[in-house]
Structure formats: C-alpha cells, structure tokens
Design an enzyme around this catalytic site. Structure first.
Site, PDB file in Angstrom:
ATOM      1  N   LYS A 292      -0.803   7.027  13.101  1.00 49.88           N
ATOM      2  CA  LYS A 292      -2.227   6.881  13.425  1.00 49.88           C
ATOM      3  C   LYS A 292      -2.862   8.233  13.749  1.00 49.88           C
ATOM      4  O   LYS A 292      -4.050   8.451  13.467  1.00 49.88           O
ATOM      5  CB  LYS A 292      -2.405   5.902  14.583  1.00 49.88           C
ATOM      6  CG  LYS A 292      -1.983   4.461  14.246  1.00 49.88           C
ATOM      7  CD  LYS A 292      -2.759   3.905  13.070  1.00 49.88           C
ATOM      8  CE  LYS A 292      -2.544   2.416  12.862  1.00 49.88           C
ATOM      9  NZ  LYS A 292      -3.260   1.901  11.679  1.00 49.88           N
TER      10      LYS A 292
ATOM     11  N   TYR B  40       4.445   4.681  14.969  1.00 44.99           N
ATOM     12  CA  TYR B  40       3.072   4.162  14.846  1.00 44.99           C
ATOM     13  C   TYR B  40       2.047   5.202  15.319  1.00 44.99           C
ATOM     14  O   TYR B  40       1.052   5.481  14.643  1.00 44.99           O
ATOM     15  CB  TYR B  40       2.969   2.879  15.670  1.00 44.99           C
ATOM     16  CG  TYR B  40       1.660   2.131  15.563  1.00 44.99           C
ATOM     17  CD1 TYR B  40       1.454   1.197  14.549  1.00 44.99           C
ATOM     18  CD2 TYR B  40       0.646   2.334  16.489  1.00 44.99           C
ATOM     19  CE1 TYR B  40       0.261   0.487  14.467  1.00 44.99           C
ATOM     20  CE2 TYR B  40      -0.543   1.628  16.420  1.00 44.99           C
ATOM     21  CZ  TYR B  40      -0.734   0.705  15.414  1.00 44.99           C
ATOM     22  OH  TYR B  40      -1.914   0.005  15.334  1.00 44.99           O
ATOM     23  N   ALA B  41       2.296   5.805  16.485  1.00 44.02           N
ATOM     24  CA  ALA B  41       1.347   6.784  17.029  1.00 44.02           C
ATOM     25  C   ALA B  41       1.272   8.012  16.125  1.00 44.02           C
ATOM     26  O   ALA B  41       0.184   8.570  15.909  1.00 44.02           O
ATOM     27  CB  ALA B  41       1.752   7.186  18.450  1.00 44.02           C
ATOM     28  N   ALA B  42       2.421   8.430  15.572  1.00 45.28           N
ATOM     29  CA  ALA B  42       2.416   9.587  14.661  1.00 45.28           C
ATOM     30  C   ALA B  42       1.626   9.261  13.397  1.00 45.28           C
ATOM     31  O   ALA B  42       0.844  10.081  12.906  1.00 45.28           O
ATOM     32  CB  ALA B  42       3.854   9.982  14.311  1.00 45.28           C
TER      33      ALA B  42
ATOM     34  N   VAL C  74       0.814  -1.229   0.000  1.00 44.57           N
ATOM     35  CA  VAL C  74       0.000   0.000   0.000  1.00 44.57           C
ATOM     36  C   VAL C  74       0.846   1.277   0.000  1.00 44.57           C
ATOM     37  O   VAL C  74       0.346   2.342  -0.361  1.00 44.57           O
ATOM     38  CB  VAL C  74      -1.010   0.047   1.182  1.00 44.57           C
ATOM     39  CG1 VAL C  74      -2.080  -1.012   1.035  1.00 44.57           C
ATOM     40  CG2 VAL C  74      -0.305  -0.029   2.529  1.00 44.57           C
TER      41      VAL C  74
ATOM     42  N   SER D 186      -5.958   4.263  15.702  1.00 46.85           N
ATOM     43  CA  SER D 186      -5.658   3.518  16.935  1.00 46.85           C
ATOM     44  C   SER D 186      -5.819   4.454  18.127  1.00 46.85           C
ATOM     45  O   SER D 186      -5.579   5.666  18.001  1.00 46.85           O
ATOM     46  CB  SER D 186      -4.215   3.007  16.888  1.00 46.85           C
ATOM     47  OG  SER D 186      -3.775   2.645  18.182  1.00 46.85           O
TER      48      SER D 186
ATOM     49  N   ILE E  55      -6.605  -5.237  20.227  1.00 52.08           N
ATOM     50  CA  ILE E  55      -7.437  -6.248  19.576  1.00 52.08           C
ATOM     51  C   ILE E  55      -6.570  -7.484  19.355  1.00 52.08           C
ATOM     52  O   ILE E  55      -5.434  -7.359  18.873  1.00 52.08           O
ATOM     53  CB  ILE E  55      -7.972  -5.736  18.212  1.00 52.08           C
ATOM     54  CG1 ILE E  55      -8.662  -4.366  18.340  1.00 52.08           C
ATOM     55  CG2 ILE E  55      -8.887  -6.778  17.576  1.00 52.08           C
ATOM     56  CD1 ILE E  55      -9.925  -4.324  19.153  1.00 52.08           C
TER      57      ILE E  55
ATOM     58  N   ASN F  30      -7.078  -0.267   6.013  1.00 52.94           N
ATOM     59  CA  ASN F  30      -6.812  -1.070   7.216  1.00 52.94           C
ATOM     60  C   ASN F  30      -5.360  -1.543   7.306  1.00 52.94           C
ATOM     61  O   ASN F  30      -4.875  -1.778   8.406  1.00 52.94           O
ATOM     62  CB  ASN F  30      -7.767  -2.280   7.217  1.00 52.94           C
ATOM     63  CG  ASN F  30      -7.319  -3.360   8.169  1.00 52.94           C
ATOM     64  OD1 ASN F  30      -7.556  -3.278   9.367  1.00 52.94           O
ATOM     65  ND2 ASN F  30      -6.628  -4.379   7.646  1.00 52.94           N
TER      66      ASN F  30
END
Ligand code: NDP
Length: 247
Positions: free
Chosen positions: A159, A155-157, A64, A142, A188, A90
């Site tokens: 999301k 990851y947090a940046a 992607v 997230s 999850i 996703n």
C-alpha cells in the site's frame, strides 16, 4: 450524470469497496467494466444494478497480478464498451502474519496482487489515456500504507508502494491531462475486515474520532469525486477516508 459517456474499469469490483465504487460511478452516468478473479453471484448482482441504473456493464475475469492478462483486459474493455476513461485499482488481498514468520509466498502474493496488479492495469491504461489526452486513475491504498501496522509487512509495503506509483504516474501523465490519485481508507466494514479478529475491529473503532467504522460508500463518494471534472486540478494526492483513525 457528470460521467455520462465515460467508461470506468474497477478491479475487484464485485463486492465490498469495489462494488460501492462501481455503483457510485454508474450513478454518475458511467458505463462500468468489472474485473475480478471469476464471475460470482456478487458480480452478477453489481452488473444488474448498473444496468438498472441505465448504464452498460461488462465482466472480465482476471487475476490482476497477471501482466499479460491485464494488457488484454484493457483492450477487451475498449472493444466491448468503446473506450476507457477511468481506472480504479481496487483489487486487493491481505495475508497477515508477523514479519519474522511471514512466508515468501505470503509476501509475493500480496505484493503481486496489491502493487504489481495496480501497475499492470495502470500501464495498459496509460497508453490509452496518453493517446486520448485524458483520463483518471485512482489507486486504493490504506492508512496502513502510511503508518505501518503489526502483522501487515506485506500489505503495508504494497500500500505504501502504491503511493509511490501514484505520485510517479501523476508526474508522468500530467502533461497528458491525466489525474492520478490515491485513496487511503481506514477500517471499512467488508468481507476482508469481517475475517479479522474482533480485537482489530475494536481497536480501529477506538482510533476513530467520529465514533464509527467506515462503509464502502464512504470511500466510493471520494473516488467518484476524484473521477469527476470537479477534481480536475487534483493530482498526485493521497486522501485518507478513515474517520480520523490516523490524524
Ligand atoms: P474484499 O475482500 O471485500 O474485496 C476484494 C475484491 O478484490 C474482491 O472482489 C476480490 O475478488 C477481488 N480480488 C482479490 N484478489 C484479486 C485478484 N488477484 N485479481 C482480481 N480481483 C481480485 O475487500 P475490500 O472491499 O475490503 O477491499 C478493497 C480494496 O480496499 C483492497 O485493495 C483493500 O486492500 C483496500 N482497503 C480495504 C480496507 C478495509 O478496511 N476493508 C482498508 C484499506 C484499504 P474475489 O471475490 O474473487 O476474491
């Protein structure tokens, strides 16, 4: 069967949350396109399950983060299934490390897949949705994009960036009757979280107020709702599915 006649593209739809979303949309009557790095037995299983539900299903190999490939995949989906009505961004990865030890490659790869990947597909879908004056986009963010988390700078940046992308797309596409929303899951249980240390799971469980970790289906139910006409007046929202982890 409220999505009968609609076509949905789910990136990273072969397993985990993406697979549950693909099946939930298929149960509502949608035909399903899955795009993933490569065909796998998991992907084959989801395609079979969709056809077993009476829908059509196609697989499109793609990374992607590849902009050109994204434009082609969206055109290929329309060629194969006749139209595109729903895009669920996703596909995602995590390469966790505390920020002062994180490599440039770890930063670039996570931003490339989780954030640029969503832009790549939203851009291609936006042209189609504007042309047909309708469509749905759901971005999987997230809770850690809302609150930050130790070891997850990349990851947090990414999301959090998805939330800015969601709100911007909602503003840009609203007049074309396109709904754009983000879903922010908590912990999850999937292959992604199975690879995390035991402590992360225990901490997440303690944070929930419902006393259990989430399932891919918990997320899929909300995504299917957001893709339906029952959610026609909801756009630019970020909705948590986290059992109260981040109240
Ligand atoms: P999984 O790792 O189980 O599944 C991720 C899917 O994305 C796989 O099918 C994977 O394919 C695919 N994928 C990964 N990289 C690419 C790429 N470059 N191009 C195309 N496809 C790719 O993850 P989850 O189901 O847990 O997560 C799904 C989404 O939900 C992610 O965006 C994640 O960040 C988000 N999320 C997950 C949470 C959780 O607790 N599990 C919490 C909050 C958000 P392959 O098999 O080829 O690797």
């Amino acid at each position: 069967m409220e999505l009968q006649g609609k076509v949905a593209l789910v990136t990273g739809g072969s397993r985990g949350i993406g697979a549950a979303i693909a099946l939930a949309l298929a149960r509502s009557g949608a035909d399903i396109a899955i795009c993933d790095l490569q065909p796998t037995p998991d992907a084959e299983g989801i395609l079979k399950a969709v056809t077993g539900l009476g829908g059509r299903a196609s697989f499109f190999p793609a990374d992607v983060s590849d902009f050109q490939r994204a434009q082609k995949v969206v055109a290929e989906v329309v060629a194969a299934l006749g139209r595109l009505d729903i895009l669920v961004n996703n596909a995602g990865i995590n390469l966790d490390r505390v920020s002062w030890k994180m490599s440039e490659e770890e930063w670039d790869r996570v931003l490339g897949v989780n954030l640029k990947g969503a832009f790549n597909y939203a851009r291609a879908a936006a042209l189609i949705f504007r042309g047909q004056q309708g469509g749905k986009i759901v971005n999987i963010s997230s809770v850690n994009g809302l609150r930050g988390q130790w070891g997850l700078a990349n990851y947090a940046a990414a999301k959090a960036g998805l939330i800015g992308l969601t709100k911007t797309l909602a503003r840009e596409l609203g007049s074309s009757h396109v709904n754009v929303n983000a879903v922010a899951p908590g912990y999850i249980r999937t292959k992604m979280t199975d690879a995390l240390p035991r402590q992360a799971k225990d901490d997440a469980l303690k944070e929930t107020v419902l006393g259990r970790l989430g399932t891919p289906e918990d997320v899929a139910h909300l995504v299917a709702f957001l893709c339906s006409e029952r959610a026609a007046y909801i756009t630019g929202e970020v909705i948590k599915v986290d059992g109260g982890q981040y109240i």
